[in-house]
Design a protein around this motif. Structure first.
Motif, mmCIF file in Angstrom:
data_model
loop_
_atom_site.group_PDB
_atom_site.id
_atom_site.type_symbol
_atom_site.label_atom_id
_atom_site.label_comp_id
_atom_site.label_asym_id
_atom_site.label_seq_id
_atom_site.Cartn_x
_atom_site.Cartn_y
_atom_site.Cartn_z
ATOM 1 N N CYS A 298 0.813 -1.220 0.000
ATOM 2 C CA CYS A 298 0.000 0.000 0.000
ATOM 3 C C CYS A 298 0.845 1.267 0.000
ATOM 4 O O CYS A 298 0.342 2.350 -0.289
ATOM 5 C CB CYS A 298 -0.953 -0.001 1.187
ATOM 6 S SG CYS A 298 -0.143 0.225 2.781
ATOM 7 N N GLN A 323 -1.935 -6.117 -1.045
ATOM 8 C CA GLN A 323 -2.335 -4.750 -0.729
ATOM 9 C C GLN A 323 -3.450 -4.809 0.306
ATOM 10 O O GLN A 323 -4.631 -4.913 -0.022
ATOM 11 C CB GLN A 323 -2.797 -4.004 -1.988
ATOM 12 C CG GLN A 323 -3.093 -2.537 -1.731
ATOM 13 C CD GLN A 323 -3.582 -1.819 -2.972
ATOM 14 O OE1 GLN A 323 -3.197 -2.148 -4.085
ATOM 15 N NE2 GLN A 323 -4.450 -0.833 -2.770
ATOM 16 N N LYS A 356 -3.944 -9.199 -5.379
ATOM 17 C CA LYS A 356 -4.335 -7.893 -5.913
ATOM 18 C C LYS A 356 -3.273 -7.335 -6.861
ATOM 19 O O LYS A 356 -2.951 -6.141 -6.843
ATOM 20 C CB LYS A 356 -4.636 -6.902 -4.777
ATOM 21 C CG LYS A 356 -5.828 -7.294 -3.935
ATOM 22 C CD LYS A 356 -6.166 -6.240 -2.890
ATOM 23 C CE LYS A 356 -7.366 -6.641 -2.058
ATOM 24 N NZ LYS A 356 -7.715 -5.642 -1.034
ATOM 25 N N TYR A 357 -2.745 -8.215 -7.678
ATOM 26 C CA TYR A 357 -1.813 -7.807 -8.743
ATOM 27 C C TYR A 357 -2.571 -6.965 -9.762
ATOM 28 O O TYR A 357 -3.663 -7.315 -10.199
ATOM 29 C CB TYR A 357 -1.236 -9.066 -9.400
ATOM 30 C CG TYR A 357 -0.264 -8.825 -10.527
ATOM 31 C CD1 TYR A 357 1.082 -8.632 -10.272
ATOM 32 C CD2 TYR A 357 -0.709 -8.798 -11.851
ATOM 33 C CE1 TYR A 357 1.981 -8.423 -11.321
ATOM 34 C CE2 TYR A 357 0.169 -8.586 -12.901
ATOM 35 C CZ TYR A 357 1.514 -8.392 -12.631
ATOM 36 O OH TYR A 357 2.401 -8.198 -13.654
ATOM 37 N N GLU A 358 -1.976 -5.817 -10.153
ATOM 38 C CA GLU A 358 -2.657 -4.885 -11.046
ATOM 39 C C GLU A 358 -2.083 -4.871 -12.458
ATOM 40 O O GLU A 358 -2.695 -4.323 -13.375
ATOM 41 C CB GLU A 358 -2.598 -3.472 -10.477
ATOM 42 C CG GLU A 358 -3.327 -3.302 -9.156
ATOM 43 C CD GLU A 358 -3.309 -1.853 -8.688
ATOM 44 O OE1 GLU A 358 -4.052 -1.037 -9.263
ATOM 45 O OE2 GLU A 358 -2.546 -1.546 -7.765
ATOM 46 N N SER A 383 -3.135 -13.376 -8.047
ATOM 47 C CA SER A 383 -4.549 -13.007 -7.978
ATOM 48 C C SER A 383 -4.689 -11.595 -8.520
ATOM 49 O O SER A 383 -4.111 -10.660 -7.959
ATOM 50 C CB SER A 383 -5.063 -13.073 -6.536
ATOM 51 O OG SER A 383 -4.921 -14.373 -6.011
ATOM 52 N N SER A 384 -5.416 -11.430 -9.596
ATOM 53 C CA SER A 384 -5.565 -10.119 -10.226
ATOM 54 C C SER A 384 -6.566 -9.260 -9.464
ATOM 55 O O SER A 384 -7.593 -9.753 -8.986
ATOM 56 C CB SER A 384 -6.011 -10.275 -11.677
ATOM 57 O OG SER A 384 -6.291 -9.014 -12.244
ATOM 58 N N LYS A 385 -6.267 -7.980 -9.369
ATOM 59 C CA LYS A 385 -7.186 -7.037 -8.728
ATOM 60 C C LYS A 385 -8.323 -6.643 -9.660
ATOM 61 O O LYS A 385 -9.404 -6.243 -9.224
ATOM 62 C CB LYS A 385 -6.411 -5.792 -8.286
ATOM 63 C CG LYS A 385 -7.219 -4.810 -7.458
ATOM 64 C CD LYS A 385 -6.352 -3.650 -7.004
ATOM 65 C CE LYS A 385 -7.150 -2.678 -6.148
ATOM 66 N NZ LYS A 385 -6.329 -1.543 -5.678
ATOM 67 N N SER A 386 -8.096 -6.792 -10.960
ATOM 68 C CA SER A 386 -9.076 -6.351 -11.950
ATOM 69 C C SER A 386 -10.317 -7.239 -11.946
ATOM 70 O O SER A 386 -10.240 -8.445 -11.722
ATOM 71 C CB SER A 386 -8.441 -6.367 -13.345
ATOM 72 O OG SER A 386 -9.402 -6.070 -14.334
ATOM 73 N N THR A 387 -11.458 -6.629 -12.218
ATOM 74 C CA THR A 387 -12.711 -7.382 -12.362
ATOM 75 C C THR A 387 -13.134 -7.478 -13.826
ATOM 76 O O THR A 387 -14.112 -8.153 -14.143
ATOM 77 C CB THR A 387 -13.836 -6.707 -11.555
ATOM 78 O OG1 THR A 387 -13.984 -5.354 -11.985
ATOM 79 C CG2 THR A 387 -13.517 -6.731 -10.062
ATOM 80 N N LYS A 392 -8.128 -8.899 -17.320
ATOM 81 C CA LYS A 392 -7.520 -10.012 -16.590
ATOM 82 C C LYS A 392 -6.834 -10.971 -17.554
ATOM 83 O O LYS A 392 -5.737 -11.469 -17.283
ATOM 84 C CB LYS A 392 -8.583 -10.762 -15.772
ATOM 85 C CG LYS A 392 -9.078 -10.016 -14.559
ATOM 86 C CD LYS A 392 -10.092 -10.815 -13.768
ATOM 87 C CE LYS A 392 -9.439 -11.946 -13.025
ATOM 88 N NZ LYS A 392 -10.373 -12.609 -12.087
#
Length: 414
Positions: A298, A323, A356-358, A383-387, A392
């Motif tokens: 963060c 994060q 929460k990989y961006e 794990s992707s943060k994107s929805t 993704k």
């Protein structure tokens, strides 16, 4: 009910210990066998909000049931109090009522809207056999006479207020075998320096959301587990290295972490969230025993801090990036590839988990660096943060194309 009555008495008492005290006492009307059984239940939980009972009736119920209770040893007395009419006089009566029962665990918690109740002096004088004491949202009274908790191993002080710094020293020094301490401070708790000097302590939780000019002094040479969160304190003084430390969670919003991290360099499992990298720990510190590192991403400086930790953790086997808090700055961290590959990447790091990989540029550079140099990597979990499904897919495709030094490394996407 007949089948239940056929159970051994010890099992019945254990089942009844799971019920609120009002329901425990109510079992006396079930049958002649049950008429006196409730008096031997080793755990009593009194909740003044239960079934919205009027406080006067609740107080009389507690008085009478404690007077009639006959168990020679009372394992737990739990008082959950929220009504404004409750005072120290009631608690004094209830504590004295169980004084001869060898009470092992006392829990007194008040609703956060009623945190001005002063606990009675009998708390210090009557409960000498306590093993566990948990206090929440109340005020500790000052005492001039000495007291002792010779058997107390577990102490929890959550959102408590105190007469001053000295009572903290006196209280903790009266617990010669204390092993587990939880302190969660609140605003205006009337303590500037919270001294934790306990040679027997093994587990310590310190959370400070109190006054900005307050802080901690820690002297706990036997400590094995530490959870410290401080987003407002002015200082944190460590008087001795914690050479027996195994696990530590460190979350600071200020510069207090340096001395602390230097004192726990023998830690094996570490969670870290601090806002800086250059002075996060003393120069020359090496985390020789660290095998598992979780780093919060963060802060803007998290990337530089990570590379420092990788450099100084030669035996690291598991790395997790997550994060946990909102990103605290609009500026992104800058990736600078180190001139030398950290030893742990070449000889020990086996797993990387990134939550929460961006897919930002600096994140891709770091992932590529670890995969390219991770000689012992066995598994990477992202794990992707994107929805957005398309976004993704592009992130996952980029990661899957990165070269891997370890031929056995598997990449999993969640």
């Amino acid at each position: 009910m007949d089948r239940l009555s056929q159970l051994p008495e010890a099992l019945l008492l254990r089942i009844m210990s799971l019920l609120p005290a009002k329901d425990v006492v109510a079992t006396m009307v079930l049958s002649k066998q049950w008429q006196l059984l409730w008096m031997l239940v080793p755990k009593l939980v009194y909740d003044d909000s239960y079934q919205d009972i009027e406080y006067g009736r609740f107080s009389r119920f507690v008085d009478r049931s404690l007077t009639l209770h006959e168990a020679p040893v009372l394992d737990t007395l739990h008082l959950k109090l929220g009504k404004t009419s409750c005072g120290s006089g009631d608690i004094r009566v209830w504590i004295k009522a169980v004084d001869k029962r060898c009470l092992r665990e006392l829990i007194v918690e008040f609703d956060s809207n009623n945190s001005s109740v002063v606990l009675p002096v009998s708390l210090y004088t009557c409960c000498r056999m306590l093993v566990t004491l948990k206090l929440n949202n109340a005020v500790l009274v000052d005492v001039t006479s000495s007291f002792s908790f010779p058997s107390l191993k577990n102490l929890s002080l959550v959102s408590m207020k105190y007469p001053g710094d000295e009572l903290i020293k006196t209280f903790l020094s009266s617990c010669p075998v204390l092993e587990d301490l939880v302190v969660k401070r609140c605003l205006d708790d009337n303590v500037t320096i919270f001294n934790v000097r306990v040679s027997s302590l093994k587990f310590l939780v310190l959370h400070n959301k109190g006054d900005p000019d307050s802080g901690f002094v820690i002297d706990t040479p036997s400590l094995e587990c530490l959870d410290i969160f401080d987003n407002s304190g002015e200082f944190c003084v460590i008087e001795n290295d914690m050479t027996k430390i195994v696990k530590a969670d460190v979350c600071f919003d200020n510069a207090n972490a340096q001395q602390l991290l230097g004192s726990i360099s023998s830690v094996k499992r570490l969670y870290l969230c601090v806002p800086f990298s250059k002075d996060a720990y003393p120069v020359g510190s090496v985390f020789h025993c660290l095998v598992s590192l979780t780093l919060c991403t963060c802060e803007t400086e998290w990337l530089n801090l990570l590379m420092c930790m990788l450099r100084d953790s030669p035996k690291l086997r598991a790395l997790k990036l997550i994060q946990d808090h909102s990103f605290r700055s609009e500026s992104r961290p800058c990736w600078n590839e180190p001139s030398a590959v950290p030893e742990c990447l070449l000889t020990s790091l086996e797993t990387l988990e990134w939550v929460k990989y961006e897919g930002k540029e600096e994140e891709k550079e770091l992932a590529a660096f670890i995969l390219r140099n991770g000689n012992c990597l066995k598994r990477v979990t992202i794990s992707s943060k994107s929805t957005d499904l398309k976004e993704k897919y592009e992130i996952l495709k980029e990661l899957s194309l990165l070269s891997r030094r370890s031929p056995t490394c598997q990449i999993a996407f969640n």
